[in-house]
Scaffold this active site. Structure first.
Site, PDB file in Angstrom:
ATOM      1  N   CYS A   1      76.913  23.300  87.251  1.00 24.59           N
ATOM      2  CA  CYS A   1      75.871  22.640  88.010  1.00 24.59           C
ATOM      3  C   CYS A   1      75.199  23.640  88.941  1.00 24.59           C
ATOM      4  CB  CYS A   1      76.366  21.463  88.850  1.00 24.59           C
ATOM      5  SG  CYS A   1      77.337  20.269  87.942  1.00 24.59           S
TER       6      CYS A   1
ATOM      7  N   ARG B   1      72.874  26.703  84.489  1.00 32.07           N
ATOM      8  CA  ARG B   1      74.186  26.229  84.930  1.00 32.07           C
ATOM      9  C   ARG B   1      74.511  24.838  84.399  1.00 32.07           C
ATOM     10  NH1 ARG B   1      75.614  29.533  89.395  1.00 32.07           N
ATOM     11  NH2 ARG B   1      77.206  28.066  90.033  1.00 32.07           N
TER      12      ARG B   1
ATOM     13  N   TRP C   1      75.952  19.741  84.948  1.00 31.09           N
ATOM     14  CA  TRP C   1      76.767  19.891  83.734  1.00 31.09           C
ATOM     15  C   TRP C   1      77.936  18.943  83.930  1.00 31.09           C
ATOM     16  CZ3 TRP C   1      81.763  21.619  82.433  1.00 31.09           C
ATOM     17  CH2 TRP C   1      81.967  21.869  81.068  1.00 31.09           C
TER      18      TRP C   1
ATOM     19  N   ASN D   1      78.611  21.247  93.189  1.00 31.93           N
ATOM     20  CA  ASN D   1      78.955  22.057  92.008  1.00 31.93           C
ATOM     21  C   ASN D   1      80.460  22.311  92.092  1.00 31.93           C
ATOM     22  OD1 ASN D   1      78.539  25.637  91.481  1.00 31.93           O
ATOM     23  ND2 ASN D   1      79.292  24.111  90.074  1.00 31.93           N
ATOM     24  N   GLY D   2      81.213  21.905  91.053  1.00 29.54           N
ATOM     25  CA  GLY D   2      82.655  22.131  91.080  1.00 29.54           C
ATOM     26  C   GLY D   2      83.401  20.878  90.685  1.00 29.54           C
TER      27      GLY D   2
ATOM     28  N   GLU E   1      82.977  36.771  67.489  1.00 23.85           N
ATOM     29  CA  GLU E   1      81.715  36.554  68.212  1.00 23.85           C
ATOM     30  C   GLU E   1      80.694  35.888  67.281  1.00 23.85           C
ATOM     31  OE1 GLU E   1      80.511  36.394  71.013  1.00 23.85           O
ATOM     32  OE2 GLU E   1      78.400  36.906  70.948  1.00 23.85           O
TER      33      GLU E   1
ATOM     34  N   LYS F   1      79.028  32.324  68.047  1.00 25.48           N
ATOM     35  CA  LYS F   1      77.567  32.162  68.125  1.00 25.48           C
ATOM     36  C   LYS F   1      77.099  31.042  67.195  1.00 25.48           C
ATOM     37  CE  LYS F   1      75.875  34.996  70.997  1.00 25.48           C
ATOM     38  NZ  LYS F   1      77.068  34.573  71.741  1.00 25.48           N
TER      39      LYS F   1
ATOM     40  N   GLU G   1      78.113  27.613  68.641  1.00 30.50           N
ATOM     41  CA  GLU G   1      77.427  27.141  69.840  1.00 30.50           C
ATOM     42  C   GLU G   1      75.946  26.878  69.588  1.00 30.50           C
ATOM     43  OE1 GLU G   1      78.157  29.841  73.127  1.00 30.50           O
ATOM     44  OE2 GLU G   1      77.589  31.593  71.981  1.00 30.50           O
TER      45      GLU G   1
ATOM     46  N   HIS H   1      97.239  34.336  54.821  1.00 28.47           N
ATOM     47  CA  HIS H   1      98.333  33.608  55.475  1.00 28.47           C
ATOM     48  C   HIS H   1      97.932  32.182  55.861  1.00 28.47           C
ATOM     49  CE1 HIS H   1     100.805  37.132  55.441  1.00 28.47           C
ATOM     50  NE2 HIS H   1      99.827  37.842  55.997  1.00 28.47           N
TER      51      HIS H   1
ATOM     52  N   LYS I   1      75.496  28.141  80.941  1.00 25.55           N
ATOM     53  CA  LYS I   1      75.613  29.592  80.924  1.00 25.55           C
ATOM     54  C   LYS I   1      76.665  30.091  81.900  1.00 25.55           C
ATOM     55  CE  LYS I   1      73.204  33.735  80.171  1.00 25.55           C
ATOM     56  NZ  LYS I   1      73.948  33.904  78.918  1.00 25.55           N
TER      57      LYS I   1
HETATM   58  C1  G6P Z   1      79.879  30.444  79.052  1.00 24.78           C
HETATM   59  C2  G6P Z   1      78.664  31.001  78.353  1.00 24.78           C
HETATM   60  C3  G6P Z   1      79.064  32.180  77.477  1.00 24.78           C
HETATM   61  C4  G6P Z   1      79.801  33.228  78.290  1.00 24.78           C
HETATM   62  C5  G6P Z   1      80.995  32.629  79.044  1.00 24.78           C
HETATM   63  C6  G6P Z   1      81.549  33.615  80.068  1.00 24.78           C
HETATM   64  O1  G6P Z   1      80.712  29.835  78.135  1.00 24.78           O
HETATM   65  O2  G6P Z   1      78.030  29.997  77.580  1.00 24.78           O
HETATM   66  O3  G6P Z   1      77.905  32.761  76.889  1.00 24.78           O
HETATM   67  O4  G6P Z   1      80.245  34.241  77.445  1.00 24.78           O
HETATM   68  O5  G6P Z   1      80.589  31.466  79.770  1.00 24.78           O
HETATM   69  O6  G6P Z   1      80.589  33.809  81.053  1.00 24.78           O
HETATM   70  P1  G6P Z   1      80.505  35.096  81.951  1.00 24.78           P
HETATM   71  O7  G6P Z   1      79.345  34.860  82.878  1.00 24.78           O
HETATM   72  O8  G6P Z   1      81.817  35.187  82.689  1.00 24.78           O
HETATM   73  O9  G6P Z   1      80.293  36.267  81.061  1.00 24.78           O
END
Ligand code: G6P
Length: 612
Positions: A2, A27, A74, A98-99, A484, A488, A491, A507, A607
């Protein structure tokens, strides 16, 4: 997560708050709201979904007032519906948060027994009622806010307004960040300095446990024990930031295309191109640098994509510097009670520098007496400020929720650190250092070449769009890169994807392979390429549809020079995880575009994750 904003202003603040919230939408974007002080009382507008909905609501039904707070959510407690959107009200009190308030259940029961009725399912609403209870019991605004905050357990950044006092906002922080902006004739609060950038670059960051009384021309700050404290005013660089897609359809697309440039910028901070040597620029505490030569062990902690950058670097630190590395996702590490070796280095990787789990891991390691280093993209972040050593990525602001350029810049810093560590520990001689630095210096050029493959990848993405499941395989540094890739794809396109170390396929996961299963194999021609070819044959024999990302030699030796092979330029092994990130990102991006998902703001994500 948030984002929160507050303005004690001298003009109508609702449009300003919405403008600041736009900069915080990274956020969270489940719902949004704003409250102001109008005609002696509090009023609010809220809307489900993204900020555009709140903007539309305000256009239909404007909200005057010169003092206000706002929120972009969020969802944690309660569905993302309007009734749960902030600001939350109680009698003469408005709160944005926020929290997570961990003891909200017991507080809620207590408040209900006291006659307060709840309009939402959120944890936040208890804060509004607690403050209102303090007012009802005869406390003034400051006393009621202080008493309420002292009852809260968990994580919070709060902004509180009072129906009886135009021109006052109380801010409080325990965990998530909160910045205070100093204007000429106005004062501001925000989750970060970037949100406040249109108004001021004079920023005070509250320390953990601080709370503040913010008025139009003054701010008083108190620590967790209610002692008045002075916190310095920094000049933020956030004001220079232009948040703009340029001529790209999405921020993510723009950010993928920025990679050659920002990898170059980042590299320039860590290597001397003329001398072909690593020059470690630690922008932390100069009196307490890392002693890489004497390190017994390195432990790396991060979340999400940043964790995967750390995972790639485990191979580099162990191979080039003979330094043993432990790597954990922060949400596990923080509670794992890991024994840490005396004299060890704890490295935290984070784009935002605010991720709650990573910060908790940092605190654990600091309490254990480790040297704390961080790789962060936001230099003023809590993580940077809590570290002895800071190695910034110079990626610039990353807006797309799915990390792209921050990841490749993290890899760039980590590769530089691994080389420097190898040199300092006597495992890399001068000639090898020059060779490795020379190779790394070519990463921006290879990344530019990789971007030219977009059309081919767009076509290939057609094959993935609409699939139910996708497997990703890789070995060595390409194993975390496969992870990764799967992350990607999940998400962005909501297609279920998993990554495996290619040798692990037999396995278990091979049971999933049939002629419906695309398998993305990331395999430049390297020392262990033949092993991966064997794994690909195992997939092909079961009808799996292989998409191979390799180089010319790899394509020839795999016998797969087909339209489903992405042929990358030849490049040194060291830079492959950085450069191969580009097609991996693009494949997920174009699959998502084909499927029509919201690329920059995928559902349920945010994010910056400032809750655990
Ligand atoms: C969220 C974002 C990711 C990011 C992760 C860690 O899940 O959607 O893209 O890798 O947080 O965030 P940071 O700011 O610690 O890299």
């Amino acid at each position: 997560m948030c984002g929160i904003v507050g303005i004690v202003g001298s003009r109508s603040v609702a449009p300003l708050i919405v403008d600041a919230l736009k900069r915080l939408e990274y956020r969270g974007y489940d719902s949004a709201g704003v409250a102001t002080f109008v005609d002696g009382k509090l009023d609010r507008r809220r809307a489900e979904g993204k900020l555009v909905n709140l903007e539309a609501r305000l256009a239909d039904d404007p909200l005057p007032g010169k003092t206000g707070i706002g929120h972009t959510r969020w969802a944690t407690h309660g569905a993302p519906v309007e009734v749960n959107a902030h600001p939350h009200f109680s009698d003469g009190v408005a709160v944005v948060h926020n929290g997570i308030i961990e003891n909200f259940r017991e507080l809620r029961e207590e408040l209900e027994a006291d006659g307060f009725s709840f309009a939402s399912q959120t944890d936040t609403e208890v804060v509004a009622h607690l403050v209102a209870k303090g007012l009802r019991d005869g406390l003034d605004a400051k006393g009621a806010a202080g008493a309420a905050v002292s009852r809260l357990r968990g994580a919070y950044a709060l902004a509180i307004m009072f129906g009886g006092d135009d021109g006052l906002i109380v801010g409080a922080r325990h965990g998530p960040p909160l910045a205070i902006g100093h204007g000429g004739d106005e004062m501001y609060l925000g989750s970060d300095a970037v949100a406040l950038a249109p108004f001021t670059n004079q920023i005070t960051y509250l320390e953990d446990g601080d709370w503040a009384i913010v008025r139009r021309h003054s701010v008083e700050i108190f620590d967790a024990d209610a002692n008045p404290v002075e916190r310095k005013i920094d000049v933020s660089t956030g004001a220079a930031i232009v948040v703009d897609k340029g001529n790209h359809r999405h921020f993510m697309h723009k950010e993928m295309y920025e990679q050659p440039e920002v990898i170059g910028h980042t590299l320039a901070n860590y290597v001397d191109f003329n001398e072909q040597a690593v020059v470690l620029r630690d922008s932390g505490d100069a009196s307490n640098p890392v002693d890489f030569a004497g390190l017994p062990r390195l432990n790396i902690t991060a979340c999400g994509t940043a964790y995967l950058a750390g995972f790639v670097s485990k191979y580099w630190f162990e191979r080039h510097a003979r330094l043993p590395v432990d790597i954990d996702v922060a949400s596990e590490f923080r509670y794992r009670e890991a024994p840490l070796q005396d004299g060890g280095l704890s490295l935290f990787i984070s784009q935002s520098g605010e991720t709650a789990d990573t910060l908790a891991g940092l605190k654990y390691c600091a309490d254990e007496g480790q040297h704390i280093a961080s790789i962060v993209n936001v230099r003023e972040s809590t993580m940077a400020r809590a570290s002895h050593s800071v190695f910034p990525t110079l990626a610039g602001p990353e807006i797309g929720v799915a990390s792209t350029k921050a990841f490749t810049c993290q890899l760039t810093v980590l590769a530089s650190l691994a080389i420097a560590t190898g040199v300092q520990r006597g495992h890399i001689d001068r000639a090898t250092e020059a060779r490795l630095v020379g190779e790394l210096s070519e990463a921006p050029r290879y990344a530019t070449d990789a971007l030219k493959m977009e059309e081919q990848i767009r076509t290939l993405a057609h094959d993935l769009a609409g699939k139910k499941h996708v497997l990703y395989l890789g070995r060595d540094t390409n194993y975390p890169l496969a992870m990764e890739g799967a992350l990607k794809l999940k998400e962005l396109s909501y297609i279920h994807a998993e990554a495996y170390a290619a040798g692990e396929l037999k396995h278990g996961p091979i049971a999933l392979v049939d002629d419906e299963m695309p398998v993305v194999v990331i395999a430049p021609h390297d020392r262990i390429f033949e092993k991966t070819v064997s794994n690909m044959q195992e997939v092909a024999a079961r009808g799996g549809q292989i998409i191979l990302i390799t180089d010319q030699r790899g394509a020839e030796e795999a016998g797969m020079e087909t339209s489903r092979t992405i042929i990358m330029p030849d490049m040194p092994e060291l830079v492959t995880p950085i450069v191969y990130s580009v097609p991996v990102q693009m494949l997920a991006y174009h699959t998502a575009v084909h499927m029509g998902t919201d690329v920059d703001q995928p559902r349920n994500l945010a994010k910056s994750v400032t809750v655990e």
